[in-house]
Design a protein around this motif. Sequence first.
Motif, PDB file in Angstrom:
ATOM      1  N   ASN A   1       0.811  -1.217   0.000  1.00 34.55           N
ATOM      2  CA  ASN A   1       0.000   0.000   0.000  1.00 34.55           C
ATOM      3  C   ASN A   1       0.846   1.269   0.000  1.00 34.55           C
ATOM      4  OD1 ASN A   1      -2.417  -1.334  -0.147  1.00 34.55           O
ATOM      5  ND2 ASN A   1      -2.767  -1.321   2.059  1.00 34.55           N
ATOM      6  N   GLY A   2       2.181   1.124  -0.039  1.00 36.25           N
ATOM      7  CA  GLY A   2       3.023   2.299  -0.201  1.00 36.25           C
ATOM      8  C   GLY A   2       3.956   2.636   0.944  1.00 36.25           C
ATOM      9  N   GLU A   3       3.820   1.978   2.086  1.00 33.69           N
ATOM     10  CA  GLU A   3       4.737   2.283   3.192  1.00 33.69           C
ATOM     11  C   GLU A   3       6.128   1.778   2.838  1.00 33.69           C
ATOM     12  OE1 GLU A   3       4.915   1.945   8.049  1.00 33.69           O
ATOM     13  OE2 GLU A   3       3.079   1.437   6.979  1.00 33.69           O
ATOM     14  N   SER A   4       7.132   2.520   3.219  1.00 30.28           N
ATOM     15  CA  SER A   4       8.499   2.143   2.838  1.00 30.28           C
ATOM     16  C   SER A   4       9.015   0.979   3.675  1.00 30.28           C
ATOM     17  CB  SER A   4       9.447   3.329   2.981  1.00 30.28           C
ATOM     18  OG  SER A   4       9.703   3.601   4.340  1.00 30.28           O
ATOM     19  N   LEU A   5       9.935   0.250   3.098  1.00 30.61           N
ATOM     20  CA  LEU A   5      10.556  -0.871   3.789  1.00 30.61           C
ATOM     21  C   LEU A   5      11.298  -0.361   5.023  1.00 30.61           C
ATOM     22  CD1 LEU A   5      12.128  -3.900   2.180  1.00 30.61           C
ATOM     23  CD2 LEU A   5      13.461  -2.714   3.886  1.00 30.61           C
ATOM     24  N   LEU A   6      11.968   0.781   4.894  1.00 30.51           N
ATOM     25  CA  LEU A   6      12.717   1.340   6.014  1.00 30.51           C
ATOM     26  C   LEU A   6      11.799   1.733   7.164  1.00 30.51           C
ATOM     27  CD1 LEU A   6      15.510   2.108   7.028  1.00 30.51           C
ATOM     28  CD2 LEU A   6      15.184   4.350   5.986  1.00 30.51           C
ATOM     29  N   SER A   7      10.658   2.349   6.866  1.00 27.33           N
ATOM     30  CA  SER A   7       9.748   2.732   7.947  1.00 27.33           C
ATOM     31  C   SER A   7       9.154   1.497   8.623  1.00 27.33           C
ATOM     32  CB  SER A   7       8.657   3.667   7.442  1.00 27.33           C
ATOM     33  OG  SER A   7       7.759   2.991   6.617  1.00 27.33           O
ATOM     34  N   LEU A   8       8.870   0.463   7.848  1.00 25.38           N
ATOM     35  CA  LEU A   8       8.382  -0.782   8.448  1.00 25.38           C
ATOM     36  C   LEU A   8       9.434  -1.408   9.351  1.00 25.38           C
ATOM     37  CD1 LEU A   8       6.489  -2.345   5.425  1.00 25.38           C
ATOM     38  CD2 LEU A   8       5.478  -1.626   7.597  1.00 25.38           C
TER      39      LEU A   8
ATOM     40  N   GLY B   1      16.062  -5.031  11.335  1.00 24.25           N
ATOM     41  CA  GLY B   1      16.934  -4.440  10.338  1.00 24.25           C
ATOM     42  C   GLY B   1      16.274  -4.426   8.968  1.00 24.25           C
ATOM     43  N   ASN B   2      16.565  -3.373   8.193  1.00 31.21           N
ATOM     44  CA  ASN B   2      15.944  -3.294   6.868  1.00 31.21           C
ATOM     45  C   ASN B   2      16.467  -4.383   5.938  1.00 31.21           C
ATOM     46  OD1 ASN B   2      18.412  -1.952   6.803  1.00 31.21           O
ATOM     47  ND2 ASN B   2      17.787  -0.650   5.110  1.00 31.21           N
ATOM     48  N   SER B   3      17.718  -4.796   6.090  1.00 27.44           N
ATOM     49  CA  SER B   3      18.222  -5.879   5.239  1.00 27.44           C
ATOM     50  C   SER B   3      17.562  -7.205   5.608  1.00 27.44           C
ATOM     51  CB  SER B   3      19.743  -5.992   5.331  1.00 27.44           C
ATOM     52  OG  SER B   3      20.140  -6.241   6.654  1.00 27.44           O
ATOM     53  N   TRP B   4      17.300  -7.418   6.888  1.00 27.86           N
ATOM     54  CA  TRP B   4      16.602  -8.635   7.304  1.00 27.86           C
ATOM     55  C   TRP B   4      15.188  -8.650   6.734  1.00 27.86           C
ATOM     56  CZ3 TRP B   4      12.165  -9.756  10.010  1.00 27.86           C
ATOM     57  CH2 TRP B   4      11.987 -11.101  10.378  1.00 27.86           C
ATOM     58  N   LEU B   5      14.510  -7.499   6.807  1.00 29.82           N
ATOM     59  CA  LEU B   5      13.149  -7.415   6.292  1.00 29.82           C
ATOM     60  C   LEU B   5      13.138  -7.576   4.770  1.00 29.82           C
ATOM     61  CD1 LEU B   5      10.199  -7.029   7.008  1.00 29.82           C
ATOM     62  CD2 LEU B   5      10.549  -4.549   6.829  1.00 29.82           C
ATOM     63  N   ARG B   6      14.108  -6.987   4.093  1.00 27.84           N
ATOM     64  CA  ARG B   6      14.212  -7.149   2.637  1.00 27.84           C
ATOM     65  C   ARG B   6      14.400  -8.621   2.274  1.00 27.84           C
ATOM     66  NH1 ARG B   6      18.101  -3.707   1.740  1.00 27.84           N
ATOM     67  NH2 ARG B   6      19.712  -5.267   2.017  1.00 27.84           N
ATOM     68  N   ASP B   7      15.201  -9.333   3.044  1.00 28.02           N
ATOM     69  CA  ASP B   7      15.402 -10.766   2.811  1.00 28.02           C
ATOM     70  C   ASP B   7      14.105 -11.550   3.027  1.00 28.02           C
ATOM     71  OD1 ASP B   7      18.052 -10.248   2.252  1.00 28.02           O
ATOM     72  OD2 ASP B   7      18.793 -10.948   4.205  1.00 28.02           O
ATOM     73  N   ARG B   8      13.294 -11.144   4.023  1.00 27.70           N
ATOM     74  CA  ARG B   8      12.012 -11.823   4.236  1.00 27.70           C
ATOM     75  C   ARG B   8      11.079 -11.572   3.058  1.00 27.70           C
ATOM     76  NH1 ARG B   8      15.099 -12.846   7.425  1.00 27.70           N
ATOM     77  NH2 ARG B   8      15.455 -14.338   5.780  1.00 27.70           N
ATOM     78  N   PHE B   9      11.054 -10.347   2.545  1.00 31.87           N
ATOM     79  CA  PHE B   9      10.203 -10.061   1.391  1.00 31.87           C
ATOM     80  C   PHE B   9      10.621 -10.908   0.201  1.00 31.87           C
ATOM     81  CE2 PHE B   9       8.722  -5.490   2.605  1.00 31.87           C
ATOM     82  CZ  PHE B   9       7.894  -6.035   3.570  1.00 31.87           C
ATOM     83  N   ALA B  10      11.903 -11.068  -0.001  1.00 27.02           N
ATOM     84  CA  ALA B  10      12.390 -11.913  -1.100  1.00 27.02           C
ATOM     85  C   ALA B  10      11.981 -13.364  -0.858  1.00 27.02           C
ATOM     86  CB  ALA B  10      13.905 -11.790  -1.227  1.00 27.02           C
ATOM     87  N   GLU B  11      12.090 -13.801   0.371  1.00 27.71           N
ATOM     88  CA  GLU B  11      11.709 -15.169   0.739  1.00 27.71           C
ATOM     89  C   GLU B  11      10.209 -15.393   0.542  1.00 27.71           C
ATOM     90  OE1 GLU B  11      11.418 -16.961   5.087  1.00 27.71           O
ATOM     91  OE2 GLU B  11      13.507 -16.683   4.467  1.00 27.71           O
ATOM     92  N   TRP B  12       9.407 -14.350   0.813  1.00 27.93           N
ATOM     93  CA  TRP B  12       7.955 -14.438   0.692  1.00 27.93           C
ATOM     94  C   TRP B  12       7.464 -14.085  -0.715  1.00 27.93           C
ATOM     95  CZ3 TRP B  12       7.225 -10.992   5.617  1.00 27.93           C
ATOM     96  CH2 TRP B  12       7.568 -11.729   6.754  1.00 27.93           C
ATOM     97  N   ASP B  13       8.372 -13.884  -1.648  1.00 30.52           N
ATOM     98  CA  ASP B  13       8.048 -13.528  -3.036  1.00 30.52           C
ATOM     99  C   ASP B  13       7.259 -12.220  -3.154  1.00 30.52           C
ATOM    100  OD1 ASP B  13       9.368 -15.739  -4.129  1.00 30.52           O
ATOM    101  OD2 ASP B  13       7.607 -17.007  -3.800  1.00 30.52           O
ATOM    102  N   ILE B  14       7.600 -11.250  -2.325  1.00 27.47           N
ATOM    103  CA  ILE B  14       7.017  -9.912  -2.413  1.00 27.47           C
ATOM    104  C   ILE B  14       7.953  -9.083  -3.291  1.00 27.47           C
ATOM    105  CG2 ILE B  14       6.295  -7.854  -1.136  1.00 27.47           C
ATOM    106  CD1 ILE B  14       4.727 -10.440  -0.445  1.00 27.47           C
ATOM    107  N   PRO B  15       7.460  -8.578  -4.428  1.00 27.06           N
ATOM    108  CA  PRO B  15       8.348  -7.805  -5.303  1.00 27.06           C
ATOM    109  C   PRO B  15       8.779  -6.499  -4.640  1.00 27.06           C
ATOM    110  CG  PRO B  15       6.100  -7.810  -6.159  1.00 27.06           C
ATOM    111  CD  PRO B  15       6.120  -8.704  -4.972  1.00 27.06           C
ATOM    112  N   LEU B  16      10.080  -6.261  -4.636  1.00 27.91           N
ATOM    113  CA  LEU B  16      10.608  -5.030  -4.059  1.00 27.91           C
ATOM    114  C   LEU B  16      10.485  -3.896  -5.061  1.00 27.91           C
ATOM    115  CD1 LEU B  16      13.809  -6.426  -2.333  1.00 27.91           C
ATOM    116  CD2 LEU B  16      11.624  -5.851  -1.288  1.00 27.91           C
ATOM    117  N   ARG B  17      10.281  -2.686  -4.538  1.00 26.49           N
ATOM    118  CA  ARG B  17      10.184  -1.516  -5.394  1.00 26.49           C
ATOM    119  C   ARG B  17      11.568  -1.100  -5.886  1.00 26.49           C
ATOM    120  NH1 ARG B  17       7.611   0.877  -0.805  1.00 26.49           N
ATOM    121  NH2 ARG B  17       5.493   0.145  -0.790  1.00 26.49           N
ATOM    122  N   THR B  18      11.585  -0.548  -7.087  1.00 24.70           N
ATOM    123  CA  THR B  18      12.824   0.066  -7.575  1.00 24.70           C
ATOM    124  C   THR B  18      12.977   1.407  -6.862  1.00 24.70           C
ATOM    125  OG1 THR B  18      11.718   1.240  -9.358  1.00 24.70           O
ATOM    126  CG2 THR B  18      12.528  -0.989  -9.853  1.00 24.70           C
TER     127      THR B  18
END
Length: 86
Positions: free
Chosen positions: A29-36, A43-60
Amino acid sequence: MPYTLTPQRHAARERVIAQRDDVTRRYTNGESLLSLAHVYNVGNSWLRDRFAEWDIPLRTRSESVKAAWRHVRKTEQVSTFRRPAD
């Protein structure tokens, strides 16, 4: 010496995993990965890794900027375009 998680950080990571649907909904819905990452105290890198693991497309980077601007009211947006003086 191996790195060990503090109990607080471990609990924060478990909370993200338990609230996976809410976290992914907020991100899509638009909230940034860093704010989450700040909200959930992970950590934002840990959360980014979870999104990749969960097949959530990351924003450019461009998509991230556009998403950030959507939350700013039109009256608060300042153009960086410089008009020539009359």
